[in-house]
Design an enzyme around this catalytic site. Sequence first.
Site, PDB file in Angstrom:
ATOM      1  CE  LYS A  14      -3.825  -2.201   2.314  1.00 49.83           C
ATOM      2  NZ  LYS A  14      -4.398  -2.743   3.705  1.00 49.83           N
ATOM      3  CG  HIS A 175      -2.555  -4.470  15.415  1.00 49.11           C
ATOM      4  ND1 HIS A 175      -3.197  -5.359  15.809  1.00 49.11           N
ATOM      5  CD2 HIS A 175      -2.363  -4.752  13.992  1.00 49.11           C
ATOM      6  CE1 HIS A 175      -3.619  -6.271  15.076  1.00 49.11           C
ATOM      7  NE2 HIS A 175      -3.204  -5.995  13.787  1.00 49.11           N
ATOM      8  CG  LEU A 204     -11.748  -5.349  17.361  1.00 48.90           C
ATOM      9  CD1 LEU A 204     -13.101  -5.285  18.056  1.00 48.90           C
ATOM     10  CD2 LEU A 204     -10.822  -6.364  18.383  1.00 48.90           C
ATOM     11  NE  ARG A 236      -3.315 -13.110  11.740  1.00 54.42           N
ATOM     12  CZ  ARG A 236      -2.674 -11.907  11.902  1.00 54.42           C
ATOM     13  NH1 ARG A 236      -2.013 -11.493  13.191  1.00 54.42           N
ATOM     14  NH2 ARG A 236      -3.006 -10.963  11.206  1.00 54.42           N
ATOM     15  N   GLY A 326     -11.431  -2.436  11.117  1.00 56.40           N
ATOM     16  CA  GLY A 326     -12.768  -2.639  10.273  1.00 56.40           C
ATOM     17  C   GLY A 326     -14.146  -3.043  11.194  1.00 56.40           C
ATOM     18  CG  ASN A 330     -17.395  -0.343   9.758  1.00 56.84           C
ATOM     19  OD1 ASN A 330     -17.885   0.824   9.411  1.00 56.84           O
ATOM     20  ND2 ASN A 330     -15.903  -0.557   9.387  1.00 56.84           N
ATOM     21  CD  GLU A 380      -2.603   0.577  11.399  1.00 55.91           C
ATOM     22  OE1 GLU A 380      -3.537   0.320  10.751  1.00 55.91           O
ATOM     23  OE2 GLU A 380      -1.890  -0.297  11.744  1.00 55.91           O
TER      24      GLU A 380
HETATM   25  P1  ADP Z   1      -7.216  -5.188   7.958  1.00 56.87           P
HETATM   26  O1  ADP Z   1      -6.740  -5.775   9.220  1.00 56.87           O
HETATM   27  O2  ADP Z   1      -6.820  -6.029   6.832  1.00 56.87           O
HETATM   28  O3  ADP Z   1      -6.812  -3.665   7.658  1.00 56.87           O
HETATM   29  P2  ADP Z   1      -9.843  -4.393   8.208  1.00 56.87           P
HETATM   30  O4  ADP Z   1      -9.315  -3.348   9.304  1.00 56.87           O
HETATM   31  O5  ADP Z   1     -10.235  -3.621   6.877  1.00 56.87           O
HETATM   32  O6  ADP Z   1      -8.637  -5.152   8.056  1.00 56.87           O
HETATM   33  O7  ADP Z   1     -11.067  -5.052   8.771  1.00 56.87           O
HETATM   34  C1  ADP Z   1     -11.490  -6.119   7.931  1.00 56.87           C
HETATM   35  C2  ADP Z   1     -12.829  -6.673   9.002  1.00 56.87           C
HETATM   36  O8  ADP Z   1     -13.670  -5.655   9.266  1.00 56.87           O
HETATM   37  C3  ADP Z   1     -13.649  -7.950   8.197  1.00 56.87           C
HETATM   38  O9  ADP Z   1     -13.909  -8.897   9.126  1.00 56.87           O
HETATM   39  C4  ADP Z   1     -14.830  -7.021   7.853  1.00 56.87           C
HETATM   40  O10 ADP Z   1     -15.724  -8.058   7.669  1.00 56.87           O
HETATM   41  C5  ADP Z   1     -14.948  -6.087   8.965  1.00 56.87           C
HETATM   42  N1  ADP Z   1     -15.934  -5.163   8.520  1.00 56.87           N
HETATM   43  C6  ADP Z   1     -15.634  -4.065   7.676  1.00 56.87           C
HETATM   44  N2  ADP Z   1     -16.902  -3.371   7.554  1.00 56.87           N
HETATM   45  C7  ADP Z   1     -17.831  -3.889   8.248  1.00 56.87           C
HETATM   46  C8  ADP Z   1     -19.283  -3.351   8.592  1.00 56.87           C
HETATM   47  N3  ADP Z   1     -20.019  -2.718   8.142  1.00 56.87           N
HETATM   48  N4  ADP Z   1     -20.023  -4.396   9.577  1.00 56.87           N
HETATM   49  C9  ADP Z   1     -19.015  -5.445  10.236  1.00 56.87           C
HETATM   50  N5  ADP Z   1     -17.895  -6.063   9.783  1.00 56.87           N
HETATM   51  C10 ADP Z   1     -17.263  -5.022   9.112  1.00 56.87           C
END
Ligand code: ADP
Length: 400
Positions: A14, A175, A204, A236, A326, A330, A380
């Site tokens: 990225k 993290h 998370l 994991r 994520g 959310n 981050e």
């Molecule tokens: P990474 O650690 O790869 O950066 P993210 O922080 O994008 O990952 O988180 C990915 C997780 O967030 C996935 O489990 C995805 O389903 C969850 N997620 C993203 N948007 C939503 C949402 N609107 N409701 C529930 N879970 C979500």
Amino acid sequence: MNILVLNCGSSSIKFAVYGMDDSSRLIWGQIEAPGTARGRFSAQTADEQFAFDVASSSYSAAIQTICAFLDKHRFGPGSIEAIGHRVVHAGEHYSESVIINDDVIAAIKACCSLAPLHNPINLKGILQSMAHYPGITQVAVFDTAFHQSIPKPAFMYAIPTWLYEQQGIRRYGFHGTSHRYVAQEAAALLRKPLDQLDLITAHLGNGCSATAVKKGESVDTSMGLTPLDGLVMGTRSGSVDPGLHAFLADTLDWDVEKTTTILNTESGLLGLSGTSQDMRELTRAAEAGDQDAALAIEVFCYRLARELCALAMPLGRLDALVFTGGIGENSRLVRAKTLGHLGLLGLHINPQANDQNGRSTGGRISDQSEPVALVIPTNEELLIATDALRLKRQLEHFPG
Ligand code: ADP
């Protein structure tokens, strides 16, 4: 004052360029599956989008593709002031971000055995970027650095001490950039100095970890020697009985590699549900009556709440619990279920605020005034850019 941020991971590279006058992202994107025949480049600015297939012969060639793209879009060497690199493991070498020199490169190399999937490719990103942007300040921002303040009784495993002294086996935590960022943001939201706050931060995402942040310093965290420890994650397992490898060797004749692969890639939400690692899909499936998906979410929240209670211990008191990543930002369901387990910490949910992800309540999703539960989007990349700029300025004022 443009800062380039590079995050070289195994499944994606990225990048983002920040204009630091107003901390705005000017251009950002990624290459998925870098160094393979299936590579895919995508990028965007405020008003343009770019996407193309990129079959690169090597990981370094994929980084070159990004550099060439940035050159073409007015972010070549002449317009970048400093470059910030995400680096996963610094062992006990660094407790903060540093300007990259030969010693730093040697330290990142020395930690390759602790993070074999990450440090070697982080290093590739650094070397490639030094070649493409000669003379430009390069800064390493480590995932482990924030956790170097964890005291010895919290980071030692109860195994023979020589394994720590000779092999560096201890809890490191990961993290760190995200935990540090949301702790700073929590202080801003609560309008109190960070050094007067006791916080627990829960990152998370696909990977998950939680950290106790006492007066701005990490004092304990759920991940350990590797990012496999602690909470249930997308694929994991998080913590399991340390006897598991031996048990599976005896009963199924699995070798270390097989068990490790299962624990890293086929466990967690995916292993429990049998269908998905994605919390969105699992929530939909559970609502439609899928019992395995429902159990996966229950285990995720139970184990999270249990870890959060454990992390409250070294704090002794609590001002706020922060949800980020994520899922944390959310998933109303995960936050509601987790907070439902945390009455002991004095946390009680405000369902309306939670349903809106805390948007109309300044991030607050709890009922009571203290402690508060907050939803704070992590960033981050911005913190990496901020560290890179700060160190570049320091170098200008105190050269050498
Ligand atoms: P990474 O650690 O790869 O950066 P993210 O922080 O994008 O990952 O988180 C990915 C997780 O967030 C996935 O489990 C995805 O389903 C969850 N997620 C993203 N948007 C939503 C949402 N609107 N409701 C529930 N879970 C979500």
